[in-house]
Write a protein that holds these residues in place. Structure first.
Motif, PDB file in Angstrom:
ATOM      1  N   ALA A 260       0.828  -1.209   0.000  1.00 56.00           N
ATOM      2  CA  ALA A 260       0.000   0.000   0.000  1.00 56.00           C
ATOM      3  C   ALA A 260       0.860   1.256   0.000  1.00 56.00           C
ATOM      4  CB  ALA A 260      -0.938  -0.009   1.202  1.00 56.00           C
ATOM      5  N   GLU A 261       1.926   1.266   0.817  1.00 57.50           N
ATOM      6  CA  GLU A 261       2.800   2.438   0.863  1.00 57.50           C
ATOM      7  C   GLU A 261       3.534   2.636  -0.456  1.00 57.50           C
ATOM      8  OE1 GLU A 261       3.752   2.410   5.680  1.00 57.50           O
ATOM      9  OE2 GLU A 261       5.209   1.561   4.275  1.00 57.50           O
ATOM     10  N   ALA A 262       3.900   1.527  -1.121  1.00 58.03           N
ATOM     11  CA  ALA A 262       4.550   1.632  -2.430  1.00 58.03           C
ATOM     12  C   ALA A 262       3.616   2.222  -3.474  1.00 58.03           C
ATOM     13  CB  ALA A 262       5.049   0.256  -2.880  1.00 58.03           C
ATOM     14  N   ALA A 263       2.307   2.070  -3.245  1.00 53.32           N
ATOM     15  CA  ALA A 263       1.296   2.643  -4.147  1.00 53.32           C
ATOM     16  C   ALA A 263       0.898   4.052  -3.728  1.00 53.32           C
ATOM     17  CB  ALA A 263       0.068   1.742  -4.196  1.00 53.32           C
ATOM     18  N   ASP A 264       1.741   4.665  -2.869  1.00 54.92           N
ATOM     19  CA  ASP A 264       1.560   6.056  -2.430  1.00 54.92           C
ATOM     20  C   ASP A 264       0.375   6.257  -1.495  1.00 54.92           C
ATOM     21  OD1 ASP A 264       3.802   6.968  -3.824  1.00 54.92           O
ATOM     22  OD2 ASP A 264       2.647   7.202  -5.669  1.00 54.92           O
ATOM     23  N   THR A 265      -0.070   5.190  -0.843  1.00 54.23           N
ATOM     24  CA  THR A 265      -1.064   5.343   0.217  1.00 54.23           C
ATOM     25  C   THR A 265      -0.330   5.773   1.485  1.00 54.23           C
ATOM     26  OG1 THR A 265      -2.512   3.659  -0.723  1.00 54.23           O
ATOM     27  CG2 THR A 265      -2.820   4.180   1.602  1.00 54.23           C
ATOM     28  N   ARG A 266      -0.801   6.841   2.092  1.00 57.08           N
ATOM     29  CA  ARG A 266      -0.160   7.360   3.304  1.00 57.08           C
ATOM     30  C   ARG A 266      -0.930   6.848   4.516  1.00 57.08           C
ATOM     31  NH1 ARG A 266      -0.095  12.551   0.281  1.00 57.08           N
ATOM     32  NH2 ARG A 266       2.017  12.856  -0.545  1.00 57.08           N
ATOM     33  N   LEU A 267      -0.217   6.137   5.380  1.00 58.29           N
ATOM     34  CA  LEU A 267      -0.850   5.534   6.544  1.00 58.29           C
ATOM     35  C   LEU A 267      -0.181   6.032   7.821  1.00 58.29           C
ATOM     36  CD1 LEU A 267      -1.129   1.867   5.201  1.00 58.29           C
ATOM     37  CD2 LEU A 267      -2.948   3.588   5.287  1.00 58.29           C
ATOM     38  N   LEU A 268      -0.994   6.211   8.825  1.00 62.04           N
ATOM     39  CA  LEU A 268      -0.538   6.531  10.177  1.00 62.04           C
ATOM     40  C   LEU A 268      -0.992   5.381  11.062  1.00 62.04           C
ATOM     41  CD1 LEU A 268       0.521   8.524  12.386  1.00 62.04           C
ATOM     42  CD2 LEU A 268      -1.778   9.522  12.399  1.00 62.04           C
ATOM     43  N   TYR A 269      -0.133   4.930  11.955  1.00 58.39           N
ATOM     44  CA  TYR A 269      -0.428   3.734  12.734  1.00 58.39           C
ATOM     45  C   TYR A 269      -0.580   4.062  14.217  1.00 58.39           C
ATOM     46  CZ  TYR A 269       1.416   1.745   8.443  1.00 58.39           C
ATOM     47  OH  TYR A 269       1.635   1.446   7.128  1.00 58.39           O
ATOM     48  N   ARG A 270      -1.524   3.369  14.862  1.00 59.65           N
ATOM     49  CA  ARG A 270      -1.635   3.353  16.320  1.00 59.65           C
ATOM     50  C   ARG A 270      -1.563   1.892  16.718  1.00 59.65           C
ATOM     51  NH1 ARG A 270      -1.174   6.751  20.883  1.00 59.65           N
ATOM     52  NH2 ARG A 270      -2.393   5.848  22.586  1.00 59.65           N
ATOM     53  N   VAL A 271      -0.500   1.504  17.416  1.00 60.14           N
ATOM     54  CA  VAL A 271      -0.184   0.080  17.511  1.00 60.14           C
ATOM     55  C   VAL A 271       0.225  -0.323  18.912  1.00 60.14           C
ATOM     56  CG1 VAL A 271       0.574   0.058  15.104  1.00 60.14           C
ATOM     57  CG2 VAL A 271       2.265   0.425  16.910  1.00 60.14           C
ATOM     58  N   GLY A 272       0.112  -1.631  19.174  1.00 61.33           N
ATOM     59  CA  GLY A 272       0.747  -2.258  20.310  1.00 61.33           C
ATOM     60  C   GLY A 272       2.156  -2.683  19.913  1.00 61.33           C
ATOM     61  N   PRO A 273       2.882  -3.347  20.813  1.00 61.64           N
ATOM     62  CA  PRO A 273       4.288  -3.657  20.526  1.00 61.64           C
ATOM     63  C   PRO A 273       4.525  -4.605  19.359  1.00 61.64           C
ATOM     64  CG  PRO A 273       3.853  -3.778  22.886  1.00 61.64           C
ATOM     65  CD  PRO A 273       2.513  -3.662  22.205  1.00 61.64           C
ATOM     66  N   SER A 274       3.633  -5.583  19.136  1.00 57.70           N
ATOM     67  CA  SER A 274       3.965  -6.651  18.193  1.00 57.70           C
ATOM     68  C   SER A 274       4.017  -6.186  16.740  1.00 57.70           C
ATOM     69  CB  SER A 274       2.969  -7.801  18.336  1.00 57.70           C
ATOM     70  OG  SER A 274       3.120  -8.444  19.581  1.00 57.70           O
ATOM     71  N   PHE A 275       3.234  -5.175  16.372  1.00 55.61           N
ATOM     72  CA  PHE A 275       3.260  -4.685  14.998  1.00 55.61           C
ATOM     73  C   PHE A 275       4.657  -4.211  14.614  1.00 55.61           C
ATOM     74  CE2 PHE A 275       3.196  -1.016  12.146  1.00 55.61           C
ATOM     75  CZ  PHE A 275       2.600  -1.561  11.020  1.00 55.61           C
ATOM     76  N   VAL A 276       5.361  -3.584  15.541  1.00 55.91           N
ATOM     77  CA  VAL A 276       6.671  -3.018  15.220  1.00 55.91           C
ATOM     78  C   VAL A 276       7.628  -4.125  14.795  1.00 55.91           C
ATOM     79  CG1 VAL A 276       8.600  -1.654  16.068  1.00 55.91           C
ATOM     80  CG2 VAL A 276       6.275  -1.118  16.814  1.00 55.91           C
ATOM     81  N   ARG A 277       7.622  -5.230  15.513  1.00 60.03           N
ATOM     82  CA  ARG A 277       8.506  -6.344  15.151  1.00 60.03           C
ATOM     83  C   ARG A 277       8.185  -6.869  13.752  1.00 60.03           C
ATOM     84  NH1 ARG A 277       8.348 -10.749  19.384  1.00 60.03           N
ATOM     85  NH2 ARG A 277       6.344 -11.326  18.472  1.00 60.03           N
ATOM     86  N   ALA A 278       6.893  -7.039  13.460  1.00 58.45           N
ATOM     87  CA  ALA A 278       6.509  -7.543  12.142  1.00 58.45           C
ATOM     88  C   ALA A 278       6.907  -6.561  11.049  1.00 58.45           C
ATOM     89  CB  ALA A 278       5.003  -7.795  12.110  1.00 58.45           C
ATOM     90  N   ARG A 279       6.623  -5.280  11.265  1.00 62.86           N
ATOM     91  CA  ARG A 279       6.921  -4.257  10.251  1.00 62.86           C
ATOM     92  C   ARG A 279       8.430  -4.082  10.069  1.00 62.86           C
ATOM     93  NH1 ARG A 279       8.612  -0.619   7.742  1.00 62.86           N
ATOM     94  NH2 ARG A 279       7.542   1.186   6.824  1.00 62.86           N
ATOM     95  N   ALA A 280       9.216  -4.424  11.090  1.00 67.08           N
ATOM     96  CA  ALA A 280      10.675  -4.345  10.985  1.00 67.08           C
ATOM     97  C   ALA A 280      11.285  -5.594  10.350  1.00 67.08           C
ATOM     98  CB  ALA A 280      11.288  -4.119  12.359  1.00 67.08           C
ATOM     99  N   GLY A 281      10.467  -6.600  10.068  1.00 71.27           N
ATOM    100  CA  GLY A 281      10.978  -7.822   9.466  1.00 71.27           C
ATOM    101  C   GLY A 281      11.812  -8.664  10.407  1.00 71.27           C
TER     102      GLY A 281
END
Length: 479
Positions: A260-281
């Motif tokens: 989605a971000e590669a398609a120029d969709t701008r996202l803002l996130y409100r997250v718990g801890p686990s999303f960060v690990r996944a998004r960091a690979g």
């Protein structure tokens, strides 16, 4: 033993879900090579407890942020400590950080996205923080198309199923709106279903039926391309809530986000801890071993344990620590004396001097009175919490100036933030891993008077009754 009225046995709740769609961290990492850097604005320090070797800032000058952006890491944390602030101060801090981040990213020519990290039990300044961040991003020409809520914290048992958020308890999975955390004096709520929670917290500005739902069926059956289509359809800052029961669910989301971000969709996130690990690979890392901890310990015989959290779990953990660790020294800061201007300073100095002397021959606990003092008004309750936390931090500063500890454990979100920034004057650090699986983060400060002292961030609401004793035992084994 029968379950409480609204708790469900975990196998019962998970039965019938679509099969997990497996995604490896390596696959996610491969899609992040051109992704914007993830700047995690962490409202207390405990968001780092799912990651390893990630930069952490407790200050946010342009130069500090440029340092973080230059590090070879797909994400970094900025400790905002806004959960301990009034709404007005929290808003001002988010604006200040966003301005500095925009300037730093432009100077380094590195694109970024922001994740506002909140508590996995739904406490914190929502929607205030995402509203402010949206406003500031809009001013910078990067208005978010969508705000994505992902509160799951896998290791701690905070799971989202069919848009309802649950927390694991000894009695089963409990809707989070029925937990003790939902009764928080400052950030309380009643809803467990996330669209209803959004409507409740926004006071009806965002109706539940306008919240977009990304379910386990979307993630597991539809897959990344399907979820990316859902994300790219978001417009005008619309809110989406996302299910997650395991890391694979979050890695599917991470792939979808990258698309989605590669398609120029701008996202803002409100997250718990686990999303960060996944998004960091990153994978779920095992806890640090005694051999890995040994070179991190300061060359001192004993450590300091700072306890400010008042939730019942922390009290049980402290009780277990006492009963299983007879050679422990323990000192109490009396809240009544701390709130009295006539006795506050002398009481802090007395306890700090005694605790510093004890550190020479024993691991030492310094804690506040276990009885919570609150006011009728949420802002007044928060002010009391800040005053008590400031006293605890001043005691830590005096103790560590008099006797350098081998390590410092800080128990509680506000406690660990204030101890890091004011008690130990940490500006830049690396989150090196955890002491227990997926919880209890260890920071390695890289500057200031705390450089060389491992700093352990221990949230108030995680771990079993033995967790505090287990963490101390592991640190002792590294001596």
């Amino acid at each position: 033993m029968p379950l409480p009225r609204h708790a469900l046995a975990e196998p019962e709740l998970l039965a019938g879900l679509p099969p997990v769609r497996e995604v490896t961290p390596t696959e996610v990492a491969a899609h992040l090579t051109r992704a914007p850097r993830l700047a995690v604005l962490d409202d207390d320090p405990t968001g780092t407890q799912t990651v390893k070797d990630v930069p952490v800032l407790t200050t946010w000058t342009v130069e500090d942020l440029r340092w973080a952006l230059r590090q070879n890491s797909p994400a970094f944390f900025v400790l905002t400590n806004t959960r301990s602030l009034s709404p007005q101060d929290a808003a001002a801090r988010n604006r200040e950080i966003t301005h500095a981040l925009h300037e730093a990213a432009a100077a380094e020519n590195i694109p970024y996205v922001i994740a506002s990290r909140g508590d996995s039990t739904l406490r914190g300044h929502f929607p205030l923080e995402t509203d402010v961040l949206s406003e500031e991003l809009t001013k910078a020409g990067a208005a978010p198309d969508g705000v994505v809520l992902v509160p799951a914290y896998i290791e701690a048992g905070r799971l989202t199923i069919d848009s309802t958020h649950w927390m694991r308890t000894p009695e089963g999975l409990l809707p989070v709106g029925e937990s003790e955390f939902a009764k928080d004096a400052t950030f309380g709520y009643t809803s467990s279903t996330l669209p209803d929670w959004v409507e409740e917290k926004t006071k009806g500005r965002i109706p539940a039926d306008k919240v977009h739902r990304i379910t386990l069926t979307d993630l597991r059956t539809g897959g990344p391309a399907h979820v990316a289509t859902q994300l790219t359809a978001l417009r005008d800052g619309a809110t989406a809530v996302v299910d997650a029961v395991c890391d694979d669910d979050l890695r599917v989301l991470a792939l979808a986000v990258a698309e989605a971000e590669a398609a120029d969709t701008r996202l803002l996130y409100r997250v718990g801890p686990s999303f960060v690990r996944a998004r960091a690979g990153q994978p779920a890392h095992p806890p640090l071993t005694a051999a890995e901890l040994t070179p991190l310990r300061a060359p001192s015989p004993h450590g300091l344990i700072v306890v400010g959290s008042h939730v019942s779990l922390t009290t049980r953990q402290l009780t277990h620590l006492r009963t299983t660790t007879p050679d422990l020294a323990e000192y109490e800061l009396d809240v009544a004396r701390l709130l009295d201007p006539a006795t506050r300073d002398s009481h802090i100095e007395e306890i700090a001097a005694t605790a510093a002397a004890a550190l020479q021959h024993a691991d030492t606990v310094i804690r506040t009175t276990r009885t919570v003092v609150t006011a009728a008004d949420p802002d007044e309750s928060l002010a009391i919490s800040r005053s008590v936390s400031a006293a605890l931090v001043e005691a830590v500063r005096l103790i560590t100036a008099a006797q350098r500890p081998a390590f410092v454990i800080a128990k509680g979100g506000i406690t660990s933030s204030d101890t890091a920034t004011h008690g130990l004057e940490i500006r830049r650090a690396w989150a090196r891993g955890t002491l227990l699986p997926g919880i209890v983060s260890l920071w390695q400060p890289v500057d200031g008077p705390a450089a060389g002292i491992p700093y352990i961030v221990f949230a108030g609401n995680v771990g079993g009754d033995t967790a505090l004793a287990d963490a101390l035992a592991l640190l002792r084994s590294a001596a």
